[in-house]
Design a protein around this motif. Structure first.
Motif: not given
Length: 479
Positions: A87-107
């Motif tokens: 239902x959507x087209x974007x691909x995103x990964x949570x970064x350091x400012x993302x709420x409550x995610x145990x794994x985030x992407x570190x560019x």
């Protein structure tokens, strides 16, 4: 260029330069990811506020979990589970400012990351994402795109913080992409990496064999498969029926309406139907929600439809080109309320001793694909009965009966399944309780405009609102 190497990996693959071309469809498992450990078992199972041991549990919505797939991003690869969202087209990964995610992407830990210094904002049906656009290496199911678009989260709303999903991979059409750059799927197509330019989704029924403790665990469980380049023949029976999409935006087809007991509910005539694996419920405009709920004999309380399980219609379908595509029995229901006290009887308006089913749809949907035709979003509660095929070249959606089908063949089976999953003792629930006489109040209905005043007392109404609010916060409707 002649192929430089032939190997067998997910079937025959051909390496042409840096691109891996698969000559047959490639399937990868989808998993349900249980919510993060900070959410209590009761919230996971009931999606409501906690109840005391002396207070009967409400049959609020069952958490089926996010349908996720494994992806890697960057060099060296960082591993994530992301929601597979048609239902959507974007691909995103949570970064350091993302709420409550145990794994985030570190560019900064990826040597192949390129920051495009472009902001991006995405609003979903519930929740939002704010981030920045970058380019990096992304691998899914053996397909590697060296310069894929990766949107990294600067902030995400709390709606995404109650599960261990780390982001969303959208599979809708590229015109919806917030970055304006090619989507992952578009890059697979443009680089001729797929056996056929289509993909398909089969959603499993992992919850059917779980205990309440297992449902509340933090592990993963099978949730079907996503197949790139075709359709896995083991996931369906019969023929695949194809329907042209309305526009190259979402996967939306023209439909006849929603049928109940063989008759199309008049308010749903001529709807458009969107197939959306990122949404779990069936979400419709308010007037259609009221009309379908009335056709089901349901009472609408604070935006949710409740019906006596013993009398609810079980022949419910999406009708397309005069053919009915039925809901499985268990997928009509998202929870069961056992009305076993006067308090619950007063709050819900059903007689004591009634088992009440909470239906798997809601109102509030006002988007359209063409700017004028009403649209209903068909999420996982519908799609679990159908293997769905998304044909890019021919611009069409296919539906085929999922295999295996649901094993719950009677409403008694469905009621006991949900009560068991909610942690209730089902040993005394005989089949007569699911086939008895409906309560006098089960045929009443409340309009969308009047949902806030259902005649409940102040304390009961406040408690119910809090329960339903808790359910909404723990829900992740990605529209």
């Amino acid at each position: 260029m002649a192929p430089s190497l032939l190997v067998f990996y997910y079937g025959l693959t051909i390496f042409l330069g840096s691109a891996t071309v698969f000559s047959s469809p490639v399937s990868l498992p989808l998993v349900h990811r249980a919510p993060a450990s900070g959410v209590s078992k009761l919230d996971i199972v009931q999606r409501g506020i906690g109840s005391t041991p002396n207070r009967p549990r409400r049959g609020a919505r069952i958490r089926r979990g996010d349908v996720t797939l494994q992806v890697t991003v960057g060099t060296p690869p960082q591993h994530f589970l992301v929601t597979a969202d048609t239902g959507s087209s974007d691909f995103w990964i949570g970064g350091p400012g993302s709420y409550g995610m145990s794994q985030t992407f570190d560019p900064t830990s990826s040597s192949s990351y390129e920051d495009k210094n472009e902001p991006v904002y995405i609003r979903y049906g519930l929740g939002s994402f704010t981030g920045t656009v970058g380019i990096d290496t992304v691998t899914v199911a053996g397909f590697t795109i060296p310069e894929a678009v990766v949107e990294t989260g600067l902030s995400t709303s709390t709606a995404f913080g109650f599960s261990d999903m780390s982001g969303i991979m959208g599979f809708a059409w590229g015109q919806l992409s917030s970055s304006g750059l090619q989507t992952f799927t578009e890059q697979l197509v443009s680089q001729n990496m797929l056996a056929e330019n289509k993909f398909s989704v089969y959603l499993g029924r992992a919850l059917n064999n779980l205990t309440p403790d297992q449902a509340a665990s933090n592990g993963t469980m099978p949730a079907g498969s996503l197949t790139f380049g075709g359709v896995d023949s083991s996931t369906y029976t019969g023929d695949i029926d194809y329907f042209p999409i309305v526009a190259e935006l979402h996967w939306v087809v023209q439909a006849d309406g929603i049928s109940v007991n063989g008759q199309v509910v008049p308010d749903t005539n001529g709807i458009q139907a969107m197939m959306d694996t990122g949404t779990d419920l069936v979400v419709m405009p308010d007037n259609m929600f009221d009309a379908v709920s009335k056709a089901m004999g349901a009472t609408v309380i604070q935006g949710a439809a409740y019906v006596d399980c013993s009398s609810m219609p079980t022949n419910v379908a999406l009708r397309i080109q005069s053919k009915d595509y039925h809901f499985a029995l268990e997928d009509l229901v998202r929870g069961v309320v056992d009305i076993n006290s006067k308090t619950l009887s007063q709050e819900f308006g059903f007689k004591e001793g009634t088992q009440v089913c909470k239906l798997a749809w809601e109102g509030g949907q006002d988007d359209t694909e063409d700017g004028q035709t009403p649209m209903i979003i068909f999420g996982d509660y519908f799609l679990k009965a159908w293997t769905s095929v998304y044909d890019i070249d021919n611009k069409q959606v296919g539906l085929a009966a999922a295999a295996p089908a649901s094993s719950l063949s009677t409403m008694s089976d469905v009621v006991n399944f949900y009560l068991k999953l909610q942690g209730a003792d089902t040993s005394s629930n005989s089949s007569t309780k699911a086939t008895g006489t409906s309560s006098a109040g089960s045929s009443s209905e409340t309009s969308a405009a009047g949902r806030a005043s259902d005649g409940l007392g102040g304390i009961q109404l406040l408690t119910l609102i809090m329960s339903l609010l808790g359910a909404a916060l723990l829900s992740c409707h990605l529209v």
